[in-house]
Design an enzyme around this catalytic site. Structure first.
Site, PDB file in Angstrom:
ATOM      1  N   ASP A   1       0.923  -1.070  -0.035  1.00 54.51           N
ATOM      2  CA  ASP A   1       0.028  -0.005  -0.146  1.00 54.51           C
ATOM      3  C   ASP A   1       0.888   1.218   0.147  1.00 54.51           C
ATOM      4  O   ASP A   1       2.019   1.084  -0.266  1.00 54.51           O
ATOM      5  CB  ASP A   1      -0.949  -0.336   1.179  1.00 54.51           C
ATOM      6  CG  ASP A   1      -2.394   0.362   0.940  1.00 54.51           C
ATOM      7  OD1 ASP A   1      -2.304   1.889   0.786  1.00 54.51           O
ATOM      8  OD2 ASP A   1      -3.325   0.170   1.046  1.00 54.51           O
TER       9      ASP A   1
ATOM     10  N   HIS B   1      -3.227   3.196  -4.490  1.00 57.72           N
ATOM     11  CA  HIS B   1      -2.621   2.624  -3.291  1.00 57.72           C
ATOM     12  C   HIS B   1      -1.153   2.301  -3.620  1.00 57.72           C
ATOM     13  O   HIS B   1      -0.750   1.287  -3.063  1.00 57.72           O
ATOM     14  CB  HIS B   1      -3.282   1.738  -2.537  1.00 57.72           C
ATOM     15  CG  HIS B   1      -4.650   2.303  -1.863  1.00 57.72           C
ATOM     16  ND1 HIS B   1      -4.601   2.777  -0.672  1.00 57.72           N
ATOM     17  CD2 HIS B   1      -6.035   2.145  -2.338  1.00 57.72           C
ATOM     18  CE1 HIS B   1      -5.871   3.148  -0.386  1.00 57.72           C
ATOM     19  NE2 HIS B   1      -6.589   2.747  -1.443  1.00 57.72           N
TER      20      HIS B   1
ATOM     21  N   GLU C   1     -10.523   2.709  -4.483  1.00 55.97           N
ATOM     22  CA  GLU C   1     -10.363   3.945  -4.159  1.00 55.97           C
ATOM     23  C   GLU C   1      -9.195   4.766  -4.999  1.00 55.97           C
ATOM     24  O   GLU C   1      -8.110   5.070  -4.714  1.00 55.97           O
ATOM     25  CB  GLU C   1      -9.604   4.134  -2.604  1.00 55.97           C
ATOM     26  CG  GLU C   1     -10.682   3.743  -1.547  1.00 55.97           C
ATOM     27  CD  GLU C   1      -9.954   4.115  -0.114  1.00 55.97           C
ATOM     28  OE1 GLU C   1     -10.994   4.571   0.528  1.00 55.97           O
ATOM     29  OE2 GLU C   1      -9.084   3.737   0.026  1.00 55.97           O
TER      30      GLU C   1
ATOM     31  N   TYR D   1     -15.076  -3.924  10.031  1.00 55.00           N
ATOM     32  CA  TYR D   1     -13.640  -3.635   9.860  1.00 55.00           C
ATOM     33  C   TYR D   1     -13.217  -3.492  11.342  1.00 55.00           C
ATOM     34  O   TYR D   1     -13.713  -2.648  12.260  1.00 55.00           O
ATOM     35  CB  TYR D   1     -13.925  -2.202   9.368  1.00 55.00           C
ATOM     36  CG  TYR D   1     -13.552  -2.125   7.827  1.00 55.00           C
ATOM     37  CD1 TYR D   1     -13.751  -3.365   7.125  1.00 55.00           C
ATOM     38  CD2 TYR D   1     -13.101  -1.086   7.306  1.00 55.00           C
ATOM     39  CE1 TYR D   1     -13.314  -3.460   5.714  1.00 55.00           C
ATOM     40  CE2 TYR D   1     -12.897  -1.080   5.933  1.00 55.00           C
ATOM     41  CZ  TYR D   1     -13.126  -2.465   5.037  1.00 55.00           C
ATOM     42  OH  TYR D   1     -12.720  -2.256   3.770  1.00 55.00           O
TER      43      TYR D   1
ATOM     44  N   ASP E   1     -10.726  -1.740  12.190  1.00 52.71           N
ATOM     45  CA  ASP E   1     -10.007  -0.434  12.474  1.00 52.71           C
ATOM     46  C   ASP E   1     -11.121   0.521  13.408  1.00 52.71           C
ATOM     47  O   ASP E   1     -10.946   1.641  13.613  1.00 52.71           O
ATOM     48  CB  ASP E   1      -9.265  -0.008  11.573  1.00 52.71           C
ATOM     49  CG  ASP E   1     -10.128   0.566  10.413  1.00 52.71           C
ATOM     50  OD1 ASP E   1     -11.267  -0.013  10.086  1.00 52.71           O
ATOM     51  OD2 ASP E   1      -9.682   1.404   9.333  1.00 52.71           O
TER      52      ASP E   1
HETATM   53  C1  TNX Z   1     -10.374   2.314   3.086  1.00 55.75           C
HETATM   54  S1  TNX Z   1     -11.302  -0.443   2.559  1.00 55.75           S
HETATM   55  C2  TNX Z   1      -9.401   1.453   2.376  1.00 55.75           C
HETATM   56  C3  TNX Z   1      -7.959   1.260   2.994  1.00 55.75           C
HETATM   57  C4  TNX Z   1      -8.027   1.980   4.171  1.00 55.75           C
HETATM   58  C5  TNX Z   1      -9.405   1.722   4.938  1.00 55.75           C
HETATM   59  C6  TNX Z   1      -9.329   2.440   6.529  1.00 55.75           C
HETATM   60  C7  TNX Z   1     -10.607  -0.277   1.397  1.00 55.75           C
HETATM   61  C8  TNX Z   1     -10.856  -1.412   0.252  1.00 55.75           C
HETATM   62  N1  TNX Z   1      -9.694   0.838   1.179  1.00 55.75           N
HETATM   63  O1  TNX Z   1      -7.166   1.601   2.105  1.00 55.75           O
HETATM   64  O2  TNX Z   1      -7.064   1.524   5.223  1.00 55.75           O
HETATM   65  O3  TNX Z   1     -10.370   2.636   4.318  1.00 55.75           O
HETATM   66  O4  TNX Z   1      -8.711   3.431   6.686  1.00 55.75           O
END
Ligand code: TNX
Length: 530
Positions: free
Chosen positions: A187, A248, A305, A401, A403
């Site tokens: 990442d 990423h 993303e 999740y 986190d």
């Molecule tokens: C979104 S979940 C992301 C991650 C981040 C997460 C939390 C996902 C597929 N992509 O890159 O770590 O939110 O912050």
């Protein structure tokens, strides 16, 4: 009422309660086993384990091998009596991963038609033995998983935790009958896996982490990877690597700037250059090494993303020319084409692609890709994936999740219209099953995902993972009809005591004050709704 009359009524009531307890769901939850077995009933008496307990085998090399582990496990309990029989036979016609377990004061029989099933019988047996300190209560268990994919995702790019911690988690996953480690090794902050053809990926890309860009390089060598993959396989856990792209990608483009898709500041090199053949040569070379290292039939290609607005996908003449020449629908069409090209690279190596739910739009054939649904606020993406014919793994931010905080008093982690309690993890997927109605067969399973921007060390890693990992095991293994949230919670204290023996720094949902949050670096804080 006469005395006799009273006793008759009392006896009837007792019988009624006993009959109720024979319902599979109600009784299985009484056994101190997590995840709750599909069907179970408790009997009278117990089998005392120890050096005098004979271990018998019926069924081939794997059963022999497991018998050694059984002997090693029971010996420390003292004298013991009776026998433990391991049966591994196709003729039992149990589905893959299913098992039966019968225990009486004279002996125990663990039976399955697959090595994984026999192994899970042993894991359930071990939990019962630990609960009785070597005395295994009489019972009958007939168990099989609800979902094939019972996973945990660990992000070691944002912060790196290392081999010993991963092995400890694999041990605990195995006890909980979780069977997939989705390993997010790549990442923005760091590239964590040695790739022989591109040494700078780890020399340069391995440096830094989410809260300290100057941290020395940390990564797994290929020998480390092989060691972990084998360790997991011994526990019937498959390891699936993720190579996140085209977004990423910052760690890779820091190592090899010619791969960058542009962008400035924090967005510099966030995407790969999406139009140069050299990018795809690089990707194919990396995937070649991943395929060698990971025997799993899947490669996760990310796809989340992409944020190309922050890269140069709108402004670079090279990229704009490519879009025009190939008559793509702008950067959106280019993103889709990128994903299709990578999916072809993976398919050519005989593997199936997994991607985050954004990749539905790329139009890959549903037979060639599996979708991970993560955007809980976009429930229609789950439906869309299913309607398009894809197999789906569910890991929606709420409640899966890790986190997200698990107590409203916590100050490091995420909230999004609430937070993720273990009760909500264990009760999943019931709240979303109405969306999957008619498509249940396409649900491969579910996983808890732990992103580690706000998890800088193993103390907090434990704190965010446990005890919710037990909740996700219950969600993924136990059939809806056998689930009982209150009884699941009643079994949890025993699990916490077992974690104590492993020095795991868990959160105690029954007494939050007894387990204060571990300290965190300054950059770690609360993230709301983002
Ligand atoms: C979104 S979940 C992301 C991650 C981040 C997460 C939390 C996902 C597929 N992509 O890159 O770590 O939110 O912050």
């Amino acid at each position: 009422m006469t005395h006799n009359g009273f006793f008759t009524v009392a006896r009837r009531m007792l019988l009624a309660v006993a009959a109720l307890l024979m319902l599979p769901g109600a009784v299985s939850a009484q056994l101190p086993v997590i995840p709750t077995p599909a069907k179970a009933s408790a009997g009278r008496g117990a089998l005392a384990l120890g050096t005098a307990t004979a271990v018998n085998v019926c069924g081939g090399a794997y059963a022999d091998e497991l018998a050694d582990s059984v002997r090693a496990f029971i010996a420390p309990y003292g004298a013991g009596e009776g026998s433990v029989t391991l049966m591994l036979a196709d003729s039992l016609r149990l589905p893959d991963e299913a098992y039966t377990l019968e225990v009486s004061p004279d002996g125990a029989t663990l039976a399955a038609s697959s090595p994984a099933g026999l192994y899970y019988a042993f894991e359930a047996f071990r939990q019962l033995a630990r609960a009785g300190n070597g005395k295994v209560q009489s019972c009958r268990v007939s168990d099989a998983p609800r979902f094939a994919w019972r996973g945990f995702m660990l992000d070691e790019s944002r912060h790196f935790f290392g081999k010993e911690k991963v092995k400890q988690y694999l041990d605990i996953m195995a006890s909980l009958r979780l069977n997939v480690l989705h390993w997010h090794l790549v990442d923005e902050p760091g590239w964590r896996i040695e790739i022989k053809r591109y040494p700078r990926l780890t020399e340069v890309g391995g440096r830094g982490n989410w809260h300290d860009p100057e941290a020395p390089a940390q990564f797994y060598t290929q020998d480390d990877i092989r060691e972990i993959v084998a360790y997991a396989a011994d526990r019937h856990i498959m390891v699936v690597p993720e190579f996140d792209m085209p977004g990423h990608a910052s760690a890779a483009t820091r190592a090899y700037p010619e791969l960058s898709g542009g962008g400035e500041g924090q967005w510099a090199g966030f995407t790969f250059n999406p139009v140069r053949d050299s990018t795809f040569t690089f990707i194919a070379d990396v995937i070649d090494e991943l395929v060698e290292l990971f025997p799993a039939p899947y490669i996760h290609i990310g796809g989340d993303e992409v944020h190309y607005g922050n890269s140069s996908w709108y402004t670079s003449p090279e990229i704009q020319q490519y879009i025009a020449d190939n008559k793509l629908d702008g950067p959106v069409g280019l993103e889709r084409e990128f994903i299709r090209r990578v999916a072809d690279i993976v398919a050519a190596r005989g593997k199936t692609v997994i991607g985050w739910d954004e990749i539905i739009d790329a139009g890959i054939s549903p037979s060639k890709a599996v979708i991970m649904w993560w955007r809980h606020d976009k429930a229609h993406r789950l439906l869309m994936a299913l309607e398009s014919g894809y197999r789906v793994i569910m890991t929606p931010r709420r409640p899966l999740y890790a986190d997200f905080v698990q107590d409203p008093g916590h100050s490091v982690g995420r909230f999004w219209n609430g937070y993720n309690r273990i009760e909500d993890v264990a009760s999943f997927p019931e709240p979303v099953m109405y969306l999957a109605k008619g498509y249940e067969e396409q649900l491969l399973g579910l996983q808890m995902s732990l992103w580690t921007e706000r998890v800088a060390d193993t103390g907090r890693l434990d704190f965010m993972t446990f005890p919710r990992l037990a909740g996700v095991a219950e969600a993924a293994w136990t059939p809806a009809a056998s689930k009982e949230p209150t009884l699941f919670m009643r079994k949890l204290p025993r699990f916490l005591r077992w974690l104590d023996t492993k020095n795991i720094r868990y959160f105690n949902p029954f007494d939050p004050k007894s387990t204060p949050e571990p300290s965190a670096p300054d950059k770690a804080d609360v993230l709301k709704n983002g």
